[in-house]
Design a protein around this motif. Structure first.
Motif, PDB file in Angstrom:
ATOM      1  N   HIS A   1       0.838  -1.203   0.000  1.00  0.00           N
ATOM      2  CA  HIS A   1       0.000   0.000   0.000  1.00  0.00           C
ATOM      3  C   HIS A   1       0.870   1.249   0.000  1.00  0.00           C
ATOM      4  N   ASP A   2       1.897   1.266   0.851  1.00  0.00           N
ATOM      5  CA  ASP A   2       2.789   2.420   0.935  1.00  0.00           C
ATOM      6  C   ASP A   2       3.531   2.639  -0.380  1.00  0.00           C
ATOM      7  N   LEU A   3       3.967   1.553  -1.020  1.00  0.00           N
ATOM      8  CA  LEU A   3       4.689   1.679  -2.292  1.00  0.00           C
ATOM      9  C   LEU A   3       3.761   2.172  -3.406  1.00  0.00           C
ATOM     10  N   LEU A   4       2.526   1.709  -3.394  1.00  0.00           N
ATOM     11  CA  LEU A   4       1.552   2.179  -4.381  1.00  0.00           C
ATOM     12  C   LEU A   4       1.278   3.671  -4.182  1.00  0.00           C
ATOM     13  N   ALA A   5       1.105   4.073  -2.934  1.00  0.00           N
ATOM     14  CA  ALA A   5       0.878   5.491  -2.632  1.00  0.00           C
ATOM     15  C   ALA A   5       2.080   6.329  -3.072  1.00  0.00           C
ATOM     16  N   ALA A   6       3.291   5.820  -2.869  1.00  0.00           N
ATOM     17  CA  ALA A   6       4.493   6.536  -3.288  1.00  0.00           C
ATOM     18  C   ALA A   6       4.543   6.657  -4.809  1.00  0.00           C
ATOM     19  N   ALA A   7       4.180   5.597  -5.519  1.00  0.00           N
ATOM     20  CA  ALA A   7       4.169   5.631  -6.982  1.00  0.00           C
ATOM     21  C   ALA A   7       3.151   6.653  -7.473  1.00  0.00           C
ATOM     22  N   GLN A   8       1.997   6.704  -6.833  1.00  0.00           N
ATOM     23  CA  GLN A   8       0.973   7.678  -7.205  1.00  0.00           C
ATOM     24  C   GLN A   8       1.440   9.098  -6.914  1.00  0.00           C
ATOM     25  N   TRP A   9       2.131   9.272  -5.797  1.00  0.00           N
ATOM     26  CA  TRP A   9       2.682  10.576  -5.435  1.00  0.00           C
ATOM     27  C   TRP A   9       3.676  11.040  -6.505  1.00  0.00           C
ATOM     28  N   CYS A  10       4.532  10.136  -6.934  1.00  0.00           N
ATOM     29  CA  CYS A  10       5.510  10.469  -7.979  1.00  0.00           C
ATOM     30  C   CYS A  10       4.801  10.837  -9.281  1.00  0.00           C
ATOM     31  N   ALA A  11       3.781  10.070  -9.646  1.00  0.00           N
ATOM     32  CA  ALA A  11       3.036  10.337 -10.882  1.00  0.00           C
ATOM     33  C   ALA A  11       2.400  11.729 -10.843  1.00  0.00           C
ATOM     34  N   LYS A  12       1.858  12.118  -9.680  1.00  0.00           N
ATOM     35  CA  LYS A  12       1.271  13.453  -9.532  1.00  0.00           C
ATOM     36  C   LYS A  12       2.313  14.538  -9.765  1.00  0.00           C
ATOM     37  N   ARG A  13       3.554  14.223  -9.421  1.00  0.00           N
ATOM     38  CA  ARG A  13       4.654  15.175  -9.582  1.00  0.00           C
ATOM     39  C   ARG A  13       5.273  15.096 -10.978  1.00  0.00           C
ATOM     40  N   GLY A  14       4.745  14.207 -11.821  1.00  0.00           N
ATOM     41  CA  GLY A  14       5.289  14.057 -13.164  1.00  0.00           C
ATOM     42  C   GLY A  14       6.575  13.245 -13.183  1.00  0.00           C
ATOM     43  N   GLU A  15       6.758  12.429 -12.154  1.00  0.00           N
ATOM     44  CA  GLU A  15       7.966  11.619 -12.030  1.00  0.00           C
ATOM     45  C   GLU A  15       7.580  10.150 -11.942  1.00  0.00           C
ATOM     46  N   LYS A  16       8.580   9.283 -11.963  1.00  0.00           N
ATOM     47  CA  LYS A  16       8.299   7.856 -11.924  1.00  0.00           C
ATOM     48  C   LYS A  16       9.073   7.186 -10.789  1.00  0.00           C
ATOM     49  N   LEU A  17       8.384   6.320 -10.085  1.00  0.00           N
ATOM     50  CA  LEU A  17       9.041   5.500  -9.072  1.00  0.00           C
ATOM     51  C   LEU A  17       9.549   4.256  -9.801  1.00  0.00           C
TER      52      LEU A  17
ATOM     53  N   VAL B   1      22.263   3.175  -5.895  1.00  0.00           N
ATOM     54  CA  VAL B   1      21.643   3.469  -4.604  1.00  0.00           C
ATOM     55  C   VAL B   1      21.651   4.971  -4.351  1.00  0.00           C
ATOM     56  N   TYR B   2      22.774   5.625  -4.624  1.00  0.00           N
ATOM     57  CA  TYR B   2      22.856   7.066  -4.372  1.00  0.00           C
ATOM     58  C   TYR B   2      21.879   7.849  -5.235  1.00  0.00           C
ATOM     59  N   ARG B   3      21.735   7.470  -6.491  1.00  0.00           N
ATOM     60  CA  ARG B   3      20.768   8.150  -7.361  1.00  0.00           C
ATOM     61  C   ARG B   3      19.343   7.943  -6.845  1.00  0.00           C
ATOM     62  N   ALA B   4      19.031   6.727  -6.420  1.00  0.00           N
ATOM     63  CA  ALA B   4      17.694   6.443  -5.883  1.00  0.00           C
ATOM     64  C   ALA B   4      17.450   7.259  -4.614  1.00  0.00           C
ATOM     65  N   LEU B   5      18.433   7.317  -3.738  1.00  0.00           N
ATOM     66  CA  LEU B   5      18.287   8.083  -2.498  1.00  0.00           C
ATOM     67  C   LEU B   5      18.116   9.574  -2.788  1.00  0.00           C
ATOM     68  N   ASP B   6      18.897  10.102  -3.711  1.00  0.00           N
ATOM     69  CA  ASP B   6      18.759  11.517  -4.076  1.00  0.00           C
ATOM     70  C   ASP B   6      17.342  11.807  -4.551  1.00  0.00           C
ATOM     71  N   PHE B   7      16.817  10.912  -5.390  1.00  0.00           N
ATOM     72  CA  PHE B   7      15.451  11.082  -5.891  1.00  0.00           C
ATOM     73  C   PHE B   7      14.443  11.017  -4.751  1.00  0.00           C
ATOM     74  N   LEU B   8      14.553  10.003  -3.900  1.00  0.00           N
ATOM     75  CA  LEU B   8      13.586   9.812  -2.815  1.00  0.00           C
ATOM     76  C   LEU B   8      13.567  11.003  -1.861  1.00  0.00           C
ATOM     77  N   VAL B   9      14.736  11.558  -1.558  1.00  0.00           N
ATOM     78  CA  VAL B   9      14.804  12.729  -0.678  1.00  0.00           C
ATOM     79  C   VAL B   9      14.186  13.937  -1.386  1.00  0.00           C
ATOM     80  N   ALA B  10      14.542  14.154  -2.643  1.00  0.00           N
ATOM     81  CA  ALA B  10      14.005  15.291  -3.396  1.00  0.00           C
ATOM     82  C   ALA B  10      12.487  15.202  -3.547  1.00  0.00           C
ATOM     83  N   ALA B  11      11.971  13.996  -3.678  1.00  0.00           N
ATOM     84  CA  ALA B  11      10.527  13.796  -3.843  1.00  0.00           C
ATOM     85  C   ALA B  11       9.785  13.825  -2.505  1.00  0.00           C
ATOM     86  N   GLY B  12      10.516  13.910  -1.401  1.00  0.00           N
ATOM     87  CA  GLY B  12       9.883  13.931  -0.088  1.00  0.00           C
ATOM     88  C   GLY B  12       9.506  12.566   0.438  1.00  0.00           C
TER      89      GLY B  12
END
Length: 157
Positions: A11-27, A66-77
């Motif tokens: 559920h949390d991962l789906l919500a995160a994917a939806q959050w990214c989509a709203k921002r025009g980004e992709k999880l 890993v560093y690129r993923a972490l940078d994205f996750l932090v930037a996306a909140g």
């Protein structure tokens, strides 16, 4: 709001994917994998701990992944970086952008995230009165969680 690890991971991962989509980004799969590890962690995780977990499934995974993923996750909140520990923790309330107040247990390393809009507003006001514009404010408070404090036979608080 407290950081809770009791939520349903999918559920949390789906919500995160939806959050990214709203921002025009992709999880992406890699970002999702790193976020899943952070969501499942009992405390914070360092980048190389995350890499070690990922390498159990994909031995050729490299640190930049890993560093690129972490940078994205932090930037996306979706995650917070704990500067004092050079580690990361999943955000408990990413759909409501905020500045985190992290309670970090020195013994078990559990991280509890609190969100206090009044504290954030007061800090921004105080900074503005000194001509300072706040760009980011994650506050880290270190001590002992209830479980470690109650189990402490030396009486440390």
């Amino acid at each position: 709001m407290k950081h809770a690890h009791t939520h349903n991971l999918e559920h949390d991962l789906l919500a995160a994917a939806q959050w990214c989509a709203k921002r025009g980004e992709k999880l992406t799969d890699q970002r999702r994998e790193v976020l899943a590890l952070l969501l499942s962690a009992q405390g914070s995780m360092k980048a190389y701990d995350l890499l070690a977990e990922i390498q159990k499934q994909r031995p050729t995974a490299a640190p930049p992944t890993v560093y690129r993923a972490l940078d994205f996750l932090v930037a996306a909140g979706l995650a917070h970086k704990l500067e004092s520990k050079n580690a990361f923790v999943a955000c408990c309330d990413f759909e409501h952008p905020h500045h985190g107040l992290m309670l970090i247990c020195d013994r078990c390393h559990k991280v509890t995230e609190l969100s206090d809009e009044r504290l954030a507003a007061r800090l921004a006001e105080d900074a503005a009165s000194h001509g300072f514009s706040v760009a980011a404010q994650d506050i880290e408070v270190r001590g002992l969680c209830r479980n470690c404090r109650d189990g402490d036979t030396e009486g440390a608080a």
